[in-house]
Design a protein around this motif. Structure first.
Motif, short mmCIF file in Angstrom:
data_model
loop_
_atom_site.label_atom_id
_atom_site.label_comp_id
_atom_site.label_asym_id
_atom_site.label_seq_id
_atom_site.Cartn_x
_atom_site.Cartn_y
_atom_site.Cartn_z
N PHE A 9 0.82 -1.21 0.00
CA PHE A 9 0.00 0.00 0.00
C PHE A 9 0.86 1.27 0.00
O PHE A 9 0.50 2.27 -0.63
N SER A 10 2.00 1.21 0.68
CA SER A 10 2.90 2.37 0.67
C SER A 10 3.44 2.62 -0.73
O SER A 10 3.54 3.77 -1.18
N GLY A 11 3.79 1.53 -1.42
CA GLY A 11 4.27 1.68 -2.79
C GLY A 11 3.21 2.22 -3.73
O GLY A 11 3.48 3.06 -4.58
N LEU A 12 1.96 1.75 -3.56
CA LEU A 12 0.87 2.24 -4.39
C LEU A 12 0.60 3.72 -4.14
O LEU A 12 0.32 4.47 -5.07
N LEU A 13 0.69 4.13 -2.88
CA LEU A 13 0.46 5.54 -2.56
C LEU A 13 1.50 6.45 -3.21
O LEU A 13 1.22 7.60 -3.52
N VAL A 14 2.70 5.92 -3.42
CA VAL A 14 3.75 6.71 -4.06
C VAL A 14 3.63 6.66 -5.58
O VAL A 14 3.75 7.69 -6.26
N LEU A 15 3.35 5.47 -6.14
CA LEU A 15 3.40 5.29 -7.57
C LEU A 15 2.13 5.74 -8.30
O LEU A 15 2.22 6.31 -9.39
N VAL A 16 0.97 5.47 -7.72
CA VAL A 16 -0.28 5.78 -8.43
C VAL A 16 -0.40 7.27 -8.77
O VAL A 16 -0.66 7.62 -9.92
N PRO A 17 -0.21 8.20 -7.81
CA PRO A 17 -0.29 9.63 -8.19
C PRO A 17 0.76 10.01 -9.23
O PRO A 17 0.48 10.82 -10.13
N LEU A 18 1.98 9.42 -9.12
CA LEU A 18 3.04 9.74 -10.08
C LEU A 18 2.68 9.24 -11.47
O LEU A 18 2.83 9.95 -12.46
N ILE A 19 2.17 8.01 -11.56
CA ILE A 19 1.81 7.43 -12.85
C ILE A 19 0.67 8.21 -13.50
O ILE A 19 0.70 8.51 -14.70
N VAL A 20 -0.35 8.55 -12.71
CA VAL A 20 -1.49 9.31 -13.26
C VAL A 20 -1.04 10.68 -13.73
O VAL A 20 -1.45 11.15 -14.80
N THR A 21 -0.17 11.33 -12.95
CA THR A 21 0.34 12.66 -13.34
C THR A 21 1.13 12.58 -14.64
O THR A 21 0.94 13.40 -15.54
N LEU A 22 2.01 11.58 -14.76
CA LEU A 22 2.79 11.42 -15.98
C LEU A 22 1.91 11.09 -17.17
O LEU A 22 2.15 11.57 -18.28
N VAL A 24 -1.25 12.02 -17.59
CA VAL A 24 -1.96 13.25 -17.98
C VAL A 24 -1.03 14.17 -18.75
O VAL A 24 -1.40 14.74 -19.79
N LEU A 25 0.20 14.35 -18.24
CA LEU A 25 1.17 15.20 -18.93
C LEU A 25 1.48 14.67 -20.32
O LEU A 25 1.58 15.44 -21.28
N GLU A 26 1.63 13.35 -20.44
CA GLU A 26 1.93 12.76 -21.75
C GLU A 26 0.77 12.98 -22.71
O GLU A 26 0.98 13.27 -23.90
N TRP A 27 -0.47 12.89 -22.20
CA TRP A 27 -1.65 13.10 -23.05
C TRP A 27 -1.72 14.56 -23.50
O TRP A 27 -1.99 14.84 -24.67
#
Length: 226
Positions: A9-22, A24-27
């Motif tokens: 869960f700690s890893g998901l809390l770090v990675l999910v916002p980062l992946i979604v942000t990247l 959106v930026l890529e789109w």
């Protein structure tokens, strides 16, 4: 097992916002890069440089917007803009669409506009259920006259707000409603904080203790509007 679950869960809390942000930026970047296609083929950066550089479309779009803004700010450009508006208003179908979109854009992007400047607490979709909405203006004309004739209204002295009630977690969809000013509670939070609160479905509470403040405001509003 508890440690593994905690790490997961700690890893998901770090990675999910980062992946979604990247994502959106890529789109956004890839979408704006498509604007380069309006240039002649020989002028396109991919042809001139022999390689694709992501983000050039963003720079190009920014230059175009700034150039149009600078042109529209002077006397000659202002006259051209008025001529363009007059031309579009003479085309039957385009006139209706363009006028509506222009009014909304003028309200949203004008420095003097009041759209989404205040976060409100309103009862929606029925009495006793509260949600966050945004003030967009005030009804006028025939709409206001009919509202003031409704039962429970104080006539011409009754004030109403036009508000936008967003959905969650996607605030781009929602409802436009008109409610009495006395039934709205103005929240002491910025529009950005309110949007964060809506998108997170109430998980991220602005300022933390404001959760109790919202409850107190709702209870106070309910007492003042039995």
């Amino acid at each position: 097992m508890p440690s593994i679950r905690k790490w997961l869960f700690s890893g998901l809390l770090v990675l999910v916002p980062l992946i979604v942000t990247l994502w959106v930026l890529e789109w956004v970047i890839s979408t704006l890069d498509q604007t380069l296609r309006i240039l002649p083929t020989s002028w396109q950066p991919d042809q001139l440089l022999g390689m694709h550089i992501p983000g050039l479309g963003v720079v190009f779009a920014l230059v175009v917007v700034l150039s149009i803004g600078a042109l529209a700010s002077n006397i000659i450009g202002n006259k051209l803009v008025h001529w363009w508006h007059a031309l579009l208003h003479r085309i039957p179908v385009v006139r209706s669409v363009y006028s509506g979109v222009k009014q909304v854009s003028d309200t949203l992007f004008s420095e003097k506009g009041n759209a989404f400047r205040k976060a409100l607490l309103v009862e929606w979709p029925h009495e006793g259920m509260w949600t966050i909405a945004f003030l967009t203006g005030s009804p006028a004309g025939d709409v206001l006259r009919h509202l003031q004739e409704k039962p429970g209204s104080m006539g011409e002295f009754d004030e109403f707000h036009s508000v936008y009630v967003p959905t969650t977690p996607n605030p781009t969809g929602g409802y436009f409603v008109m409610v009495r000013k006395s039934a709205c509670v103005e929240l002491q939070m910025s529009v950005d904080e309110a949007l964060t609160y809506i998108v997170s479905m109430g998980v991220i509470v602005p300022g933390g203790p404001k959760n109790a403040q919202i409850k107190a405001l709702a209870e106070a509003a309910a007492r003042s509007n039995p």
